[in-house]
Design a protein around this motif. Structure first.
Motif, PDB file in Angstrom:
ATOM      1  N   GLU A 146       0.827  -1.210   0.000  1.00 30.95           N
ATOM      2  CA  GLU A 146       0.000   0.000   0.000  1.00 30.95           C
ATOM      3  C   GLU A 146       0.859   1.256   0.000  1.00 30.95           C
ATOM      4  O   GLU A 146       0.616   2.203  -0.753  1.00 30.95           O
ATOM      5  CB  GLU A 146      -0.919   0.004   1.222  1.00 30.95           C
TER       6      GLU A 146
ATOM      7  N   ARG B 132       2.628   1.741  -3.328  1.00 31.39           N
ATOM      8  CA  ARG B 132       1.688   2.204  -4.344  1.00 31.39           C
ATOM      9  C   ARG B 132       1.416   3.697  -4.205  1.00 31.39           C
ATOM     10  O   ARG B 132       1.394   4.432  -5.192  1.00 31.39           O
ATOM     11  CB  ARG B 132       0.375   1.414  -4.234  1.00 31.39           C
ATOM     12  N   LYS B 133       1.198   4.146  -2.948  1.00 32.26           N
ATOM     13  CA  LYS B 133       0.933   5.565  -2.719  1.00 32.26           C
ATOM     14  C   LYS B 133       2.124   6.427  -3.135  1.00 32.26           C
ATOM     15  O   LYS B 133       1.970   7.509  -3.693  1.00 32.26           O
ATOM     16  CB  LYS B 133       0.598   5.802  -1.243  1.00 32.26           C
TER      17      LYS B 133
ATOM     18  N   MET C  55       4.421   5.701  -5.397  1.00 34.12           N
ATOM     19  CA  MET C  55       4.585   5.710  -6.844  1.00 34.12           C
ATOM     20  C   MET C  55       3.502   6.521  -7.541  1.00 34.12           C
ATOM     21  O   MET C  55       3.683   6.964  -8.678  1.00 34.12           O
ATOM     22  CB  MET C  55       4.606   4.278  -7.388  1.00 34.12           C
ATOM     23  N   ASN C  56       2.370   6.724  -6.876  1.00 33.96           N
ATOM     24  CA  ASN C  56       1.283   7.530  -7.437  1.00 33.96           C
ATOM     25  C   ASN C  56       1.389   8.997  -7.044  1.00 33.96           C
ATOM     26  O   ASN C  56       0.599   9.822  -7.497  1.00 33.96           O
ATOM     27  CB  ASN C  56      -0.082   6.981  -6.994  1.00 33.96           C
ATOM     28  N   ASP C  57       2.352   9.310  -6.176  1.00 30.97           N
ATOM     29  CA  ASP C  57       2.531  10.687  -5.707  1.00 30.97           C
ATOM     30  C   ASP C  57       3.580  11.362  -6.607  1.00 30.97           C
ATOM     31  O   ASP C  57       4.754  10.979  -6.602  1.00 30.97           O
ATOM     32  CB  ASP C  57       3.011  10.674  -4.256  1.00 30.97           C
ATOM     33  N   PRO C  58       3.210  12.389  -7.404  1.00 29.75           N
ATOM     34  CA  PRO C  58       4.160  13.032  -8.332  1.00 29.75           C
ATOM     35  C   PRO C  58       5.414  13.558  -7.635  1.00 29.75           C
ATOM     36  O   PRO C  58       6.517  13.449  -8.159  1.00 29.75           O
ATOM     37  CB  PRO C  58       3.345  14.171  -8.953  1.00 29.75           C
TER      38      PRO C  58
ATOM     39  N   ARG D  38       7.504  10.470  -6.697  1.00 28.96           N
ATOM     40  CA  ARG D  38       7.953   9.732  -7.878  1.00 28.96           C
ATOM     41  C   ARG D  38       9.127  10.439  -8.560  1.00 28.96           C
ATOM     42  O   ARG D  38       9.998   9.802  -9.148  1.00 28.96           O
ATOM     43  CB  ARG D  38       6.793   9.559  -8.859  1.00 28.96           C
TER      44      ARG D  38
END
Length: 300
Positions: free
Chosen positions: A266, A269-270, A272-275, A278
């Motif tokens: 979790e 994932r968060k 990698m989805n946070d610009p 990332r």
């Protein structure tokens, strides 16, 4: 056999003299939007004009033997009875060699294309002009004028006691001379080898300094990259720690291995989805490892 071996002098014939050289000073590589091919064509045009009046055209850098090119240029600038100098594009090497020829106070003809302006120091000297686009009709006229100028200048310099060179317009000067010394073939070869060794030594020294500078630049770049990478990792670690703390406060997995593994996924994932996060990630596996270690550090 004896009758066939008579000399040309016995037959009333004289051995023809070899044509004298006319030195050429001009650009040879691309400059001022003119290609190397352009200058090659200009050289051919000047050579045609030179040869039309009985001279052999040669660049002052040319010679039959192998030697140091700078010495050859200076010697030819001094020795050639006439030199044609093309100052088109105001090439620095050409202007320097023209200055030397004028300092030797010997016959010189200056030419230029119609797109090159006059230089202040040499503007009092007549310049023969040709079109930069090398239009045929104009080039035919230019070659005719140049040939006539070469023949007239040489004749006047050799026969007219009142012939005035460039320097004499400005006063009396002691003209530079090149001393020549007769040496044996062996001494000449040894001296040329010494000069070649010195030239190679200078190049090696320059190459060594350039290599040292390159290594120093490489080291600075490595340090800069290492510093930037370290700063990136610290920032990424702090942000991962914040995300882990947020996830732990919501789930409290304690020692449940399955729950901890799910929390790992979790958080990753968060991230990698946070610009923002990332942009700090070079390698996703690196993030997974950092998340895993941070969770274990908090869970125990």
């Amino acid at each position: 056999m004896a009758r066939n071996s008579k000399s040309t002098e016995q037959n009333g014939e004289s051995t023809p003299k070899a044509p004298r050289k006319c030195g050429i000073v001009m650009p040879i590589s691309a400059c001022d939007s003119c290609t190397e091919q352009h200058w090659s064509e200009v050289k051919a045009i000047i050579s045609d004009a030179v040869e039309s009046v009985g001279f052999t055209a040669n660049l002052v850098s040319d010679a039959d033997d192998v030697g140091i090119i700078q010495k050859r240029i200076i010697q030819n600038l001094y020795d050639n009875p006439i030199v044609v100098c093309d100052v088109s594009a105001k090439n620095p090497n050409v202007m320097f060699e023209l200055g030397m020829r004028l300092a030797f106070d010997k016959p010189t003809i200056i030419v230029k294309d119609d797109e090159t302006t006059y230089s202040f120091d040499t503007s009092p000297i007549e310049h023969l002009e040709y079109p930069r686009d090398l239009r045929f009709a104009k080039i035919v006229e230019f070659k005719k004028n140049l040939g006539a100028k070469i023949a007239a200048t040489v004749k006047q310099s050799e026969t007219d006691p009142n012939y005035i060179t460039f320097l004499k317009h400005f006063g009396k000067f002691a003209v530079a001379n090149l001393e020549t010394t007769e040496v044996s073939k062996e001494d000449f070869i040894i001296e040329e080898l010494r000069e070649l060794r010195r030239a190679i030594g200078r190049r090696d020294s320059i190459a060594e300094r350039e290599y040292q500078r390159m290594m120093e630049r490489d080291m600075l770049e490595r340090k800069s990259l290492a510093g930037a990478n370290s700063s990136r990792k610290r920032k990424l670690s702090a942000l991962i720690e914040n995300r882990v703390m947020e996830a732990l406060s919501a789930h409290h997995p304690k020692d449940n291995a399955v729950a901890i593994a799910e929390l790992d996924v979790e958080v990753v994932r968060k991230i990698m989805n946070d610009p923002e996060l990332r942009s700090l990630v070079d390698n996703p596996a690196e993030v997974e490892e950092m998340v895993h270690k941070t969770i274990r550090a908090f869970v125990g």
